[in-house]
Design an enzyme around this catalytic site. Structure first.
Site, short mmCIF file in Angstrom:
data_model
loop_
_atom_site.label_atom_id
_atom_site.label_comp_id
_atom_site.label_asym_id
_atom_site.label_seq_id
_atom_site.Cartn_x
_atom_site.Cartn_y
_atom_site.Cartn_z
CG ASP A 21 -22.65 22.19 -20.30
OD1 ASP A 21 -23.00 23.15 -19.53
OD2 ASP A 21 -22.56 21.54 -20.18
CE LYS A 24 -24.01 30.19 -24.22
NZ LYS A 24 -22.73 29.18 -24.33
CB THR A 25 -26.75 30.76 -18.45
OG1 THR A 25 -27.09 30.44 -19.86
CG2 THR A 25 -28.08 31.36 -17.60
CG HIS A 84 -25.33 24.99 -31.75
ND1 HIS A 84 -24.14 26.54 -32.10
CD2 HIS A 84 -25.33 24.75 -33.33
CE1 HIS A 84 -23.74 26.75 -33.38
NE2 HIS A 84 -24.00 25.47 -33.87
P1 GDP Z 1 -23.85 28.19 -20.74
O1 GDP Z 1 -23.87 26.50 -21.07
O2 GDP Z 1 -22.80 28.67 -21.26
O3 GDP Z 1 -25.16 28.74 -21.09
O4 GDP Z 1 -23.17 27.53 -19.56
P2 GDP Z 1 -23.83 27.84 -17.93
O5 GDP Z 1 -23.65 29.06 -17.30
O6 GDP Z 1 -24.87 27.29 -17.90
O7 GDP Z 1 -22.65 27.02 -17.02
C1 GDP Z 1 -22.38 25.31 -17.48
C2 GDP Z 1 -21.67 25.02 -16.28
O8 GDP Z 1 -20.45 25.27 -15.50
C3 GDP Z 1 -22.19 25.01 -14.31
O9 GDP Z 1 -22.22 24.08 -14.15
C4 GDP Z 1 -21.74 26.07 -13.89
O10 GDP Z 1 -21.51 25.72 -12.12
C5 GDP Z 1 -20.70 26.10 -14.93
N1 GDP Z 1 -20.10 26.77 -14.50
C6 GDP Z 1 -19.64 28.09 -15.37
N2 GDP Z 1 -19.29 29.32 -15.12
C7 GDP Z 1 -18.35 28.50 -14.01
C8 GDP Z 1 -17.16 29.36 -13.27
O11 GDP Z 1 -16.32 30.33 -13.99
N3 GDP Z 1 -15.97 28.11 -13.03
C9 GDP Z 1 -16.22 26.63 -12.58
N4 GDP Z 1 -16.07 26.45 -11.57
N5 GDP Z 1 -17.77 26.75 -13.24
C10 GDP Z 1 -18.55 27.57 -13.88
MG MG Z 2 -26.91 29.00 -20.79
#
Ligand code: GDP
Ligand code: MG
Length: 393
Positions: A21, A24-25, A84
């Site tokens: 969260d 990354k994606t 993970h």
């Molecule tokens: P991952 O699990 O690392 O791949 O994370 P995700 O890309 O799925 O993002 C997790 C959450 O964080 C989602 O609800 C995104 O919309 C939010 N998010 C991701 N990048 C940003 C950002 O740059 N700013 C904000 N405010 N929220 C973000």
């Molecule tokens: Mg992801």
């Protein structure tokens, strides 16, 4: 006809890592969007990366999503791993074969357990260069973000990454994805940092060809295709190769009848490329993940070896109790997953946090060689990371 892949720029494999969260994606999608707008790549939306729908339909276990893009100076294959466990498995086994990594840290949350674990694992598998994306900078305040940056630099230094000199770029994957020009520029700055900070790795292109199979697909009317990263050497249509690990083939030698990368045919694939190889006369069920396709005679399958192994501590996600002779975990060697018997010699036990020498007897033959890295897993978690010291025949 499909347009051929033309090798105009050096190719590198990178990937996003970091706590769930932290974005990354979203950042991966944003990178493709920013570059697509510059005319150097195709935009890949979040859902395509996160769910990899095409592959899910074919019933293949998905644990890695690849996207490709180009900067002014380089061609990248970028992997984003959904969970993970996938991260650990693909990183530690070398299936991801990262030349460099983008560590994504949410400026709102700072370092979390998986942030630290991924840095530790990256170090252990030989990822020498990390660039930091301090993500969600749109939502954080500057003072807090400064603090998080400090904390990340310290973490990197603690793992030998020279935290003072590692590029740390404040980004917002989400805003860049939404088309905000300020944050699109930040993503470009991140890519510039990757271009300049991650050096071109040495590629063993002159060694005999070897690819460890990640996935097997059938293309109707054409035959069986294996996919994976070329570990060393080169391969082109017409080359003779051997499938190591299969017992379903009378003659495991075959001929490569097609070479593609990201859906484009290529004249020659070389070390570092992510490719699909079409193999003549190989039935779909005769080859699977973990088998090795290599120049005939260039590798020796074996099942016994000695190794140096680091046993992860409980803090690193490993065991809290020692392991002892007779222990029978899974060994992840390249893309293979094989059970093995551990013999710890005179010491007899190995405690979490220790580095020990062990002799291993695998449940089946796999191509082994001194220097090959592997992970030891038990019940879905990584408990050790090691290197083969000697193969015992
Ligand atoms: P991952 O699990 O690392 O791949 O994370 P995700 O890309 O799925 O993002 C997790 C959450 O964080 C989602 O609800 C995104 O919309 C939010 N998010 C991701 N990048 C940003 C950002 O740059 N700013 C904000 N405010 N929220 C973000
Ligand atoms: Mg992801």
């Amino acid at each position: 006809p499909k347009t051929a892949y033309v090798r105009t720029k050096p190719h590198l494999n990178i990937g996003t890592m970091g706590h769930v969260d932290h974005g990354k994606t979203t950042l991966t999608a944003a990178i493709t969007k920013v570059l697509a707008e510059r005319g150097s790549g195709t935009f890949v939306p979040f859902d395509r990366i996160d769910k990899a729908p095409e592959e899910a339909q074919r019933g293949i276990t998905i644990n890695i999503a690849h996207v490709e893009y180009e900067t002014d100076t380089r061609h990248y294959a970028h992997v984003d791993m959904p969970g993970h466990a996938d991260y650990v498995k693909n990183m530690v086994t070398g299936a991801a074969q990262l030349d460099g990594a983008i560590l994504v840290v949410s400026a709102l949350d700072g370092i979390m357990p998986q942030t630290a674990e991924h840095v530790l694992l990256a170090r252990q598998v030989g990822v020498d260069h990390i660039v930091v994306a301090l993500n969600k900078a749109d939502a954080g305040d500057d003072e807090l973000t400064d603090l998080v940056e400090l904390e990340v630099r310290e973490l990197l230094s603690a793992h030998g990454y020279g935290g003072d000199s590692v590029p740390v770029v404040r980004v917002s994957g989400l805003r860049a994805l939404e088309g905000d020009p300020r944050w699109a520029a930040a993503v470009e700055a991140l890519l510039d940092a990757v271009d300049t900070y991650v050096p071109m790795p040495e590629r063993y292109v002159d060694a005999p060809f070897l690819l460890s199979v990640e996935n097997v697909l059938t293309i109707s009317g054409r035959g069986t295709v294996v996919t994976g990263a070329v570990e060393r050497g080169r391969v082109r249509v017409g080359d003779r190769v051997r499938v190591y690990g299969t017992e379903a083939l009378k003659d495991a030698e075959t001929v490569v009848t097609g070479v593609e990368t990201f859906g484009k045919p290529m004249e020659e694939a070389q070390a570092g490329d992510n490719v699909a190889l079409l193999l003549r006369g190989v039935p779909r069920d005769a080859v699977r993940r973990g088998h090795v396709v290599a120049e005939p005679g260039s590798v020796r399958p074996a099942r016994r070896f000695t190794a140096q192994v680091y046993v992860l501590s409980a803090k690193e996600g490993g065991r809290s109790t020692p392991l002892s002779t007779g222990y029978r975990p899974q060994f992840y060697l390249r893309t293979a997953d094989v059970v093995g018997d551990v013999d710890l010699g005179e010491a007899g036990v190995a405690r979490p946090g220790e580095t020990v020498t062990m002799t291993v007897e695998l449940g089946r033959d796999v191509p082994l060689e001194a220097g090959l890295g592997f992970a030891i897993r038990e019940g879905g978690r990584t408990v050790g990371a090691g290197t083969v010291s000697a193969v015992l025949m």
